[in-house]
Structure formats: structure tokens, C-alpha cells
Design an enzyme around this catalytic site. Structure first.
Site, mmCIF file in Angstrom:
data_model
loop_
_atom_site.group_PDB
_atom_site.id
_atom_site.type_symbol
_atom_site.label_atom_id
_atom_site.label_comp_id
_atom_site.label_asym_id
_atom_site.label_seq_id
_atom_site.Cartn_x
_atom_site.Cartn_y
_atom_site.Cartn_z
ATOM 1 N N ASP A 317 -12.426 -4.949 -14.894
ATOM 2 C CA ASP A 317 -11.349 -4.137 -15.472
ATOM 3 C C ASP A 317 -11.797 -3.386 -16.727
ATOM 4 O O ASP A 317 -11.080 -2.511 -17.219
ATOM 5 C CB ASP A 317 -10.152 -5.030 -15.827
ATOM 6 N N ARG A 348 -11.031 4.268 -9.891
ATOM 7 C CA ARG A 348 -11.511 4.369 -11.286
ATOM 8 C C ARG A 348 -12.873 5.037 -11.406
ATOM 9 O O ARG A 348 -13.240 5.479 -12.499
ATOM 10 C CB ARG A 348 -11.509 2.989 -11.957
#
Ligand code: S3P
Length: 434
Positions: A317, A348
């Protein structure tokens, strides 16, 4: 839509903490709800994701007294949940949806789990497959995404499952279903992933092992969870933003208090240290089953690295903000083995590459990572793709930018880090939200 404008020329200094750990907050409410007796949870993340999980258990008949300081959960035991009577909305939270799906697959009532636009595009086949192998009746939409529909079955059988990807959510989903299965459930992970479910189950007195040297977790059947007190530390995934901010800003020095430093979560610290960062743990201690420390960060020049693949799941993350560090480091940083980034709250790899390129950074996306040649960061307008961590990463970038960075759609920051922009402003960054 909320827009943040982050001006260059700010800094970051001082002593502060960040909100409670999101992974642990979800798990604490879930396990306390199915435990026997009362549990008190302190340090709970009052963010949208974990509050949706709390609301789901209230809807299933669990009495939960909520205040920001403490949550009191009157657990109903493994078999005490009742049908919610309507859909359970999990908002933006993959963790909420995937873990609850494991629990609900074993209940004597049907359930439907829904999510926001981002969650509705995320893959659920990774849990549907193993849950069906256990005998569950669960399905997603035609492409294996939410909403998830679950209908009751007579019983679940234990599973001996090897995860095809390093995912703590999938591991935890199977373990939670395994609480209700006949026989011993084992899950083997291909690389180390966060072990909060295993640690917290042990805290609730449930017989489960931590992953062994081969990544194998063994969960015994027919135990009970006993209500207990859980103190949730600050979320290292949220701390990562000020940590990287201080790492890249000449003159910066911060101390972040009471951060969870479980070794399955500290990949970002290892990555930043390999790049030359000055990061120190102060006052290391335990908070129940979880290690905690205050984290001191002082600016130091950074250099590019090849990020070791075994650190990728331990920093999954935090990679977006690590890309910001790489953008100002001297030399090249390469990330490989991070294809899971493509199925997070946004893709991402694409989201970060697009924004970095807009800001003039030499960033090249690859199927499973990114190559970044460090240099200067310019100004411009970037999109977050409704992803909280993309928004916060570009706010950090402003500390080394030559011009203002306008960040579109920052409202999702509330899912994991309520008060992020206020904290940034209070400690020297020049950011405003409108
Ligand atoms: C989480 C596991 C990780 C992580 C997510 C939280 C958890 O997801 O990215 O933010 O709490 O178990 P995956 O299991 O998909 O890797």
C-alpha cells in the site's frame, strides 16, 4: 468533488500521530462481533471504510457502542449473527468485503454485499473460488466483481489452500470461513503478507498458528472467540506519507508516535532505508499482540534502488508514495513483481505513472511495476482516480515540486486518513482543500 492545491516551499516538522490501523480496525470489529462477551476497542480508525464494517455488524444484530475514544462490542458468538434485512454496503473497502464474505458464507441466512464504484470493479474471483471449494454458495457479477450474493449452505468443509497471489485479504477470508468448517483449514501464502488476522484470532483465544517458514497457517475447527480488549496502534500505511515527506524535505525532522511496526507491514521503512533514509524506531514496545514504536525521521539524501521483490508485499500500500521518493532520488529506482498494484482502489501503476509524467518525472510503467529516473518534480494537475493513496502521494510530492500541484478528487482520503490535509498544514506543508 474536493480538490487539493499543494504549493511548493512547505516543510514537515514536529511530533504527532496518525489515525488507527485500517486493517486491524476492520478485523477488531469483525472478531469482537463473533466473540462471546464484551470487547473494548481503542484506537479504532474512524474512517469511512472501517465505519462501514461497523455498520454492517450492527445491521446483523450486534450491539456496538461507538465513540471516537472507545468502541464497546457486545459479541454474539460464532452463531449469533442475524440477517441484515438489506444489502450490506462496504463502501471503498476491499478488506471489508473480502473478509466479511468469508464469515457470511457460513451463516444460516443469505447476504448481499455491495460497494462503491471502485470496489465494484475489483476482482472477487480470488475469494469466490476457494470459498466454493469449501462448499459455499457465493457469486459475483458476470465478471466476478461485486455485488456478492451469498446463500446459506448446510456446512462448510475445511480447505488446504495455496494462495495464487500474496494476499492477506484472501488468506483472512478463508481463515474466517474456516472458523465454521468441519476439519482443519490451512492456507499457504507464496510470500509473507500481513498477519493481523492470525495475531488477533490468538488474542481472542482462538487456536490458529502464525505462518511457519513455508508460509503455512493452520486453523483448528470448533474453537470459540472470547471477548477481549484490543488497542489498535497508528497505521503505518498512513504514517508512510509523513515519513516519505520528511525523507525528501531538506531540514525536516518528525516523530510519529505509537505506530504499528509489525514486520509484515514495515516494507516501506526497509525500502526507504535502502534508499539512504534516516529513520529510527524509538521506544519499541508491544501493544497486545502487535509491535509498536515511535518513528523518528530526519531528512537525508536518497538514491535509487532496485526494490527487492520480497519487500513488495510488505509495502504494497506504500509503493505509490515510495514512487514519490524515487522521483527525487539520485539515479534509477525499479519496482518489479508488483502487479497486484493494478487491482487496488485504482490501477496504481497507471494512476501514479500518469500523475508523475504530468509533473515531468521520468517514470515508465511496466506490467508489474515502474522504472523511475530521479530528478525534478514540476507542477500541474493530477487525477487521483478516486484513490485515497494516490491523492496523499501527490500531496507529499509538492514538498519538492517547482510549482503548485492541483490534485483532483481528494474526497476518498476520508476512507483511511481523516484529517490528513489538516495534519499536513499544521506541520508545515502548504496545502489547501476546496
Ligand atoms: C489488506 C491487505 C492488502 C492491502 C489492503 C489491506 C488487509 O490487500 O493492500 O489495503 O487488511 O488484509 P491484498 O490482500 O489484496 O494484498
Amino acid at each position: 468533488m474536493s480538490i487539493a492545491v499543494a504549493q511548493p516551499g512547505g516543510s514537515i516538522n514536529g511530533t504527532f500521530t496518525v489515525p488507527g490501523d485500517k486493517s486491524m480496525s476492520h478485523r477488531a470489529v469483525m472478531l469482537a462481533s463473533i466473540a462471546i462477551g464484551q470487547s473494548r476497542i481503542r484506537g479504532f480508525l474512524s474512517g469511512e471504510d472501517s465505519l462501514n464494517t461497523l455498520a454492517a455488524f450492527r445491521a446483523m444484530g450486534v450491539e456496538i457502542e461507538y465513540s471516537e475514544a472507545e468502541i464497546i462490542v457486545n459479541g454474539v458468538g460464532l452463531r449469533g449473527l442475524t440477517a441484515a434485512g438489506s444489502e450490506l454496503y462496504m463502501g471503498n473497502a476491499g478488506t471489508g468485503m473480502r473478509l466479511i464474505a468469508g464469515l457470511l458464507s457460513a451463516q444460516a441466512f443469505p447476504s448481499k454485499l455491495t460497494g462503491d464504484e471502485s470496489l465494484s470493479r475489483r476482482p472477487m474471483e480470488r475469494i469466490i473460488g476457494p470459498l466454493r471449494q469449501m462448499g459455499a454458495s457465493i457469486s459475483g457479477d458476470s465478471s466476478g466483481c461485486p455485488p456478492l450474493s451469498i446463500t446459506p449452505v448446510d456446512s462448510l468443509q475445511a480447505l488446504d489452500y495455496t494462495l495464487p497471489m500474496a494476499s492477506a485479504q484472501v488468506k483472512s477470508c478463508i481463515l474466517l470461513a474456516g472458523l465454521y468448517a468441519t476439519g482443519e483449514t490451512t492456507v499457504t501464502e507464496p510470500a509473507v503478507t500481513r498477519d493481523h488476522t492470525e495475531r488477533m484470532l490468538q488474542t481472542f483465544g482462538y487456536p490458529v498458528s502464525l505462518p511457519d517458514a513455508h508460509g503455512k497457517v493452520v486453523l483448528q475447527p470448533a474453537g470459540e472467540l472470547i471477548g477481549c480488549d484490543i488497542n489498535i496502534p497508528a497505521d503505518i500505511s498512513s504514517a508512510a506519507f509523513p515519513i516519505v515527506a520528511a525523507c525528501i524535505t531538506p531540514g525536516a525532522e518528525i516523530l510519529i508516535e505509537n505506530v504499528g511496526v509489525n514486520p509484515t507491514r514495515t516494507g516501506i521503512i526497509d525500502i526507504m532505508r535502502l534508499m539512504g533514509a534516516d529513520i529510527e524506531y524509538v521506544n519499541q514496545r508491544s501493544s497486545g499482540a502487535e509491535p509498536v514504536a515511535d518513528i523518528r525521521v530526519r531528512y537525508a539524501p536518497l538514491h535509487g534502488i532496485d526494490i527487492p521483490p520480497d519487500l513488495v508485499p510488505l509495502a504494497i500500500d506504500e509503493l505509490p508514495v515510495a514512487f514519490i521518493a524515487a522521483s527525487v532520488a539520485q539515479g534509477t529506482t525499479r519496482v518489479t513483481g508488483a502487479e497486484e498494484l493494478r487491482v487496488k482502489e485504482s490501477d496504481r501503476i497507471s494512476s501514479m505513472a500518469a500523475g508523475l509524467q504530468t509533473l515531468g518525472v521520468d517514470a515508465t510503467p511496466t506490467p508489474d511495476g515502474m522504472v523511475i529516473n530521479g530528478g525534478d518534480i514540476g507542477g500541474g494537475t493530477v487525477d487521483t482516480f478516486f484513490d485515497h493513496r494516490i491523492a496523499m502521494s501527490f500531496c507529499v510530492a509538492s514538498l519538492r515540486a517547482s510549482d503548485a500541484i492541483t490534485i483532483n478528487d481528494v474526497q476518498h482520503v476520508e476512507t483511511s486518513f481523516p484529517g490528513f490535509f489538516e495534519l499536513c498544514s499544521a506541520h508545515g506543508m502548504r496545502v489547501q482543500v476546496r
